[in-house]
Design a protein around this motif. Sequence first.
Motif, PDB file in Angstrom:
ATOM      1  N   GLN A 160       0.827  -1.046   0.304  1.00 28.98           N
ATOM      2  CA  GLN A 160      -0.019  -0.332  -0.103  1.00 28.98           C
ATOM      3  C   GLN A 160       0.948   0.899   0.033  1.00 28.98           C
ATOM      4  O   GLN A 160       1.815   1.567   0.417  1.00 28.98           O
ATOM      5  N   ASP A 161      -0.166   1.927  -0.373  1.00 23.62           N
ATOM      6  CA  ASP A 161       0.782   3.929  -0.792  1.00 23.62           C
ATOM      7  C   ASP A 161       0.062   4.625   0.575  1.00 23.62           C
ATOM      8  O   ASP A 161       1.256   5.470   0.641  1.00 23.62           O
ATOM      9  N   ASP A 162      -0.489   3.989   0.731  1.00 22.29           N
ATOM     10  CA  ASP A 162      -0.962   4.893   1.749  1.00 22.29           C
ATOM     11  C   ASP A 162      -1.388   4.259   3.193  1.00 22.29           C
ATOM     12  O   ASP A 162      -1.528   3.424   3.103  1.00 22.29           O
ATOM     13  N   VAL A 163      -0.264   4.703   4.257  1.00 22.19           N
ATOM     14  CA  VAL A 163      -0.416   4.618   5.328  1.00 22.19           C
ATOM     15  C   VAL A 163      -1.889   3.847   5.845  1.00 22.19           C
ATOM     16  O   VAL A 163      -2.158   3.167   6.888  1.00 22.19           O
ATOM     17  N   GLN A 164      -3.309   4.669   5.668  1.00 24.18           N
ATOM     18  CA  GLN A 164      -4.249   4.465   5.923  1.00 24.18           C
ATOM     19  C   GLN A 164      -5.156   3.146   5.311  1.00 24.18           C
ATOM     20  O   GLN A 164      -5.400   2.152   6.162  1.00 24.18           O
ATOM     21  N   ASP A 165      -4.071   3.269   4.460  1.00 21.20           N
ATOM     22  CA  ASP A 165      -4.978   1.405   3.281  1.00 21.20           C
ATOM     23  C   ASP A 165      -3.980   0.491   4.422  1.00 21.20           C
ATOM     24  O   ASP A 165      -4.597  -0.574   4.451  1.00 21.20           O
ATOM     25  N   GLU A 166      -2.887   0.529   4.554  1.00 22.37           N
ATOM     26  CA  GLU A 166      -2.500  -0.350   5.102  1.00 22.37           C
ATOM     27  C   GLU A 166      -2.746  -0.415   6.131  1.00 22.37           C
ATOM     28  O   GLU A 166      -2.425  -2.198   6.327  1.00 22.37           O
ATOM     29  N   LEU A 167      -2.851   0.409   6.769  1.00 22.82           N
ATOM     30  CA  LEU A 167      -3.486  -0.219   8.458  1.00 22.82           C
ATOM     31  C   LEU A 167      -4.236  -1.526   8.621  1.00 22.82           C
ATOM     32  O   LEU A 167      -4.796  -1.778   9.164  1.00 22.82           O
ATOM     33  N   LEU A 168      -5.735  -0.231   6.784  1.00 25.63           N
ATOM     34  CA  LEU A 168      -6.822  -1.404   7.047  1.00 25.63           C
ATOM     35  C   LEU A 168      -6.034  -2.638   6.683  1.00 25.63           C
ATOM     36  O   LEU A 168      -7.047  -3.558   7.657  1.00 25.63           O
ATOM     37  N   TRP A 169      -5.721  -3.027   5.869  1.00 24.12           N
ATOM     38  CA  TRP A 169      -5.389  -4.473   5.135  1.00 24.12           C
ATOM     39  C   TRP A 169      -4.511  -5.051   6.658  1.00 24.12           C
ATOM     40  O   TRP A 169      -4.447  -6.338   6.819  1.00 24.12           O
ATOM     41  N   ASP A 170      -3.442  -4.404   7.119  1.00 21.01           N
ATOM     42  CA  ASP A 170      -3.587  -4.696   8.170  1.00 21.01           C
ATOM     43  C   ASP A 170      -4.375  -5.633   9.555  1.00 21.01           C
ATOM     44  O   ASP A 170      -4.018  -6.169  10.157  1.00 21.01           O
ATOM     45  N   ARG A 171      -4.946  -4.852   9.718  1.00 21.20           N
ATOM     46  CA  ARG A 171      -6.414  -4.835  11.497  1.00 21.20           C
ATOM     47  C   ARG A 171      -7.516  -6.073  10.420  1.00 21.20           C
ATOM     48  O   ARG A 171      -7.398  -7.052  10.953  1.00 21.20           O
ATOM     49  N   VAL A 231      -0.639 -20.721  14.174  1.00 22.90           N
ATOM     50  CA  VAL A 231      -0.818 -19.757  14.146  1.00 22.90           C
ATOM     51  C   VAL A 231       0.103 -19.171  15.203  1.00 22.90           C
ATOM     52  O   VAL A 231      -0.051 -17.988  15.125  1.00 22.90           O
ATOM     53  N   GLU A 232       0.279 -19.474  15.985  1.00 27.10           N
ATOM     54  CA  GLU A 232       0.433 -18.661  17.032  1.00 27.10           C
ATOM     55  C   GLU A 232       2.365 -17.448  16.544  1.00 27.10           C
ATOM     56  O   GLU A 232       2.413 -16.653  17.460  1.00 27.10           O
ATOM     57  N   GLY A 233       3.048 -18.265  15.671  1.00 28.36           N
ATOM     58  CA  GLY A 233       4.431 -17.434  15.118  1.00 28.36           C
ATOM     59  C   GLY A 233       3.271 -16.129  14.310  1.00 28.36           C
ATOM     60  O   GLY A 233       4.538 -15.464  14.256  1.00 28.36           O
ATOM     61  N   PHE A 234       1.961 -16.150  13.755  1.00 29.58           N
ATOM     62  CA  PHE A 234       1.913 -15.107  13.143  1.00 29.58           C
ATOM     63  C   PHE A 234       2.190 -13.811  13.957  1.00 29.58           C
ATOM     64  O   PHE A 234       2.401 -12.471  13.229  1.00 29.58           O
ATOM     65  N   TYR A 235       1.690 -13.720  14.736  1.00 32.99           N
ATOM     66  CA  TYR A 235       1.160 -12.143  16.040  1.00 32.99           C
ATOM     67  C   TYR A 235       2.645 -11.792  15.975  1.00 32.99           C
ATOM     68  O   TYR A 235       2.246 -10.417  15.758  1.00 32.99           O
ATOM     69  N   PRO A 236       3.802 -12.130  15.832  1.00 30.43           N
ATOM     70  CA  PRO A 236       4.375 -11.013  16.070  1.00 30.43           C
ATOM     71  C   PRO A 236       5.274  -9.592  15.198  1.00 30.43           C
ATOM     72  O   PRO A 236       5.014  -8.266  14.971  1.00 30.43           O
ATOM     73  N   SER A 237       4.407 -10.850  13.609  1.00 32.80           N
ATOM     74  CA  SER A 237       5.082 -10.113  12.837  1.00 32.80           C
ATOM     75  C   SER A 237       3.824  -8.977  12.672  1.00 32.80           C
ATOM     76  O   SER A 237       3.731  -7.502  12.636  1.00 32.80           O
ATOM     77  N   LEU A 238       2.426  -9.490  12.315  1.00 26.88           N
ATOM     78  CA  LEU A 238       1.657  -8.436  12.810  1.00 26.88           C
ATOM     79  C   LEU A 238       0.847  -7.861  13.631  1.00 26.88           C
ATOM     80  O   LEU A 238       0.861  -6.150  13.478  1.00 26.88           O
ATOM     81  N   LEU A 255       0.903  -3.132  12.764  1.00 26.86           N
ATOM     82  CA  LEU A 255       0.323  -2.613  13.131  1.00 26.86           C
ATOM     83  C   LEU A 255       0.891  -1.144  13.400  1.00 26.86           C
ATOM     84  O   LEU A 255       0.670  -0.032  14.297  1.00 26.86           O
ATOM     85  N   GLY A 256       1.814  -2.062  14.781  1.00 24.21           N
ATOM     86  CA  GLY A 256       2.309  -0.700  15.603  1.00 24.21           C
ATOM     87  C   GLY A 256       3.035   0.240  14.840  1.00 24.21           C
ATOM     88  O   GLY A 256       3.166   1.391  14.601  1.00 24.21           O
ATOM     89  N   GLU A 257       3.905  -0.399  13.560  1.00 23.71           N
ATOM     90  CA  GLU A 257       4.886   0.422  12.437  1.00 23.71           C
ATOM     91  C   GLU A 257       3.027   1.810  12.322  1.00 23.71           C
ATOM     92  O   GLU A 257       3.813   3.017  11.902  1.00 23.71           O
ATOM     93  N   CYS A 258       2.299   1.199  11.661  1.00 24.21           N
ATOM     94  CA  CYS A 258       0.990   1.994  11.057  1.00 24.21           C
ATOM     95  C   CYS A 258       0.531   2.826  12.160  1.00 24.21           C
ATOM     96  O   CYS A 258       0.356   4.326  11.452  1.00 24.21           O
ATOM     97  N   TYR A 259       0.321   2.732  13.193  1.00 28.19           N
ATOM     98  CA  TYR A 259       0.062   3.452  14.181  1.00 28.19           C
ATOM     99  C   TYR A 259       1.874   4.680  14.503  1.00 28.19           C
ATOM    100  O   TYR A 259       1.002   5.885  15.097  1.00 28.19           O
ATOM    101  N   ARG A 260       2.726   4.383  14.546  1.00 32.65           N
ATOM    102  CA  ARG A 260       4.194   5.195  14.834  1.00 32.65           C
ATOM    103  C   ARG A 260       3.865   6.010  13.540  1.00 32.65           C
ATOM    104  O   ARG A 260       4.255   7.419  13.868  1.00 32.65           O
ATOM    105  N   LYS A 261       3.558   5.860  12.157  1.00 32.61           N
ATOM    106  CA  LYS A 261       3.684   6.390  11.048  1.00 32.61           C
ATOM    107  C   LYS A 261       2.859   7.607  10.988  1.00 32.61           C
ATOM    108  O   LYS A 261       2.344   8.972  10.527  1.00 32.61           O
ATOM    109  N   LEU A 262       1.678   6.811  12.037  1.00 34.91           N
ATOM    110  CA  LEU A 262       0.091   7.782  12.262  1.00 34.91           C
ATOM    111  C   LEU A 262       0.307   9.307  13.172  1.00 34.91           C
ATOM    112  O   LEU A 262      -1.165   9.962  13.410  1.00 34.91           O
ATOM    113  N   GLY A 263       1.331   9.034  13.896  1.00 36.17           N
ATOM    114  CA  GLY A 263       1.218   9.629  15.039  1.00 36.17           C
ATOM    115  C   GLY A 263       0.774   8.842  16.402  1.00 36.17           C
ATOM    116  O   GLY A 263       0.382  10.276  17.275  1.00 36.17           O
TER     117      GLY A 263
END
Length: 164
Positions: free
Chosen positions: A58-69, A91-98, A102-110
Amino acid sequence: MADQDLIMKRVGEGIELSQRGDREAARGLFAEVWEEIGGERGDPFHRCALAHCMADVQDDVQDELLWDRRALEAADMVSDERAAAAGVSSVEGFYPSLYLNLGECYRKLGDYDQARQHLAAGRAAVDMLPDDGYGRMIRGGLQRLEERLCEPDQPADAEEFRPS
């Protein structure tokens, strides 16, 4: 299982497009596959993998966040049996990356409070990762996110990190 293997093969093709720098083509392929699996009604394993990859292009962080959610929501519905059928031990191994993404998205959004919450969730889940290249990459990403959150004056798009 042949259909499921075909879905993951196509997801892999989208990842290759992205890695070659053709994010637009990757988005297009991921969008096609998303429709084929039934979108939000599709198999949670496929939704999780596909949404996780779609967020990366995604080029837009809001779109990125939507897909990460979407990826996190789908992961919550994947059973270990379904993961094992796809060749993933748990499935537990998925969570750290997910949570990292999400943390990166929220950081970029302030939104540093949300970013810290997802960092904490990622750290809490990190013991599920193997001690291999992937595990070290995600642990390193969590460490870099923590460092960036200690310096919130840094530009929101500074040194973007997208593990997948």
